[in-house]
Scaffold this motif. Structure first.
Motif: not given
Length: 282
Positions: A249-259
């Motif tokens: 359960q190691l998940v990479f997400l796009n920082p631009d759409i979160l931050h």
């Protein structure tokens, strides 16, 4: 130094108003030549249908695609006053964590209206849309977006309320290792998904932590808001004693759409909630 790292991840922000502009006056005289000093403001202006009024912006303002064609007049290190004055803007939109305040005060002293975005949590995004809508004369469009945001957030919160709590470590940066706590924009997104932020109680909103602290917290999910690389995966895979690593359960997400506090944040929250729901099944 922390701000410079966050610029590469996507813009997180605070707010402070040096200039108060009433909705009534803004509506009767909507701004036509705007200098937008943060990527999230650029995105929001395009969402309101007035991206063509932006005469200049800063580095990292890269969405939507048309934003790449806007002239750059500065970055986190400073602005080109000569270029800004030559553009004859009727409004500068900024945020306190970006351009140093003395530079913005100097522009205000020159008679250029300066206003600040102010969202600190996802719940404040509708208010930000309303204020921007008033400044550019697009109140009805802003209201439509506000309705969309409120409906989506209500829906996401309801969907995830029934899911078992998941202990989550949010990796904001890796060198040094940084995370988020209460008071941060990202923590408010985690709350929508009813996730259990293992470092929520730390004093700073964006604290630096150690691997030993993460190991002690035993997160079930690690969300990494950075580009996925073999090195970043390998860094955590050696810690098999972590439930998140053992259960993959190691998940990479796009920082631009979160931050970046924009309409795209809704997609970021959906992805975050999805990762939490998947981890809850383990």
């Amino acid at each position: 130094m922390v701000y410079q790292r966050l610029c590469g991840l996507g813009y997180l922000f605070l707010a402070l108003c040096l200039l108060t502009i009433s909705s009534a006056s803004a509506s009767s005289n909507p701004s036509q030549r705007i200098v937008a000093l943060s990527p999230h403001v650029v995105e929001l202006l395009f969402s309101l249908g007035v991206g063509d009024r932006i005469v200049a912006t800063v580095e990292h303002a890269d969405y939507p695609k048309a934003a790449n064609d806007i002239p750059r007049i500065g970055n986190v290190h400073g602005l080109s006053f000569e270029a800004i004055i030559a553009l004859e803007p009727d409004l500068i939109l900024a945020w306190e964590g970006g351009t140093p305040k003395p530079q913005l005060q100097r522009l205000a002293e020159l008679g250029i209206p300066v206003a600040y975005s102010h969202s600190k949590t996802i719940s404040e995004l509708p208010e930000q849309l309303a204020q921007l809508g008033a400044l550019v004369g697009r109140e009805s469009q802003a209201q439509q977006l506000i309705t969309q945001v409120n409906e989506e957030l209500t829906k996401l919160s309801a969907q995830n309320r029934q899911i078992a709590k998941v202990r989550l470590f949010y990796q904001l940066w890796d060198m040094p290792l940084m995370t988020v706590a209460k008071g941060s924009w990202v923590h408010s997104l985690i709350e929508v998904c009813h996730g259990d932020n293992v470092f929520a109680g730390l004093a700073k909103a964006y604290p630096q932590v150690s691997v030993e602290q993460v190991l002690k917290q035993q997160p079930q999910l690690i969300v990494i808001a950075q580009q996925q690389t073999p090195e970043r995966v390998a860094f955590w895979e050696k810690w098999q004693q972590l439930p998140a690593v053992a259960n993959k359960q190691l998940v990479f997400l796009n920082p631009d759409i979160l931050h970046r506090p924009t309409l795209r944040t809704l997609e970021g929250v959906k992805q975050l909630c999805g990762a939490i729901a998947t981890a809850a099944e383990q």
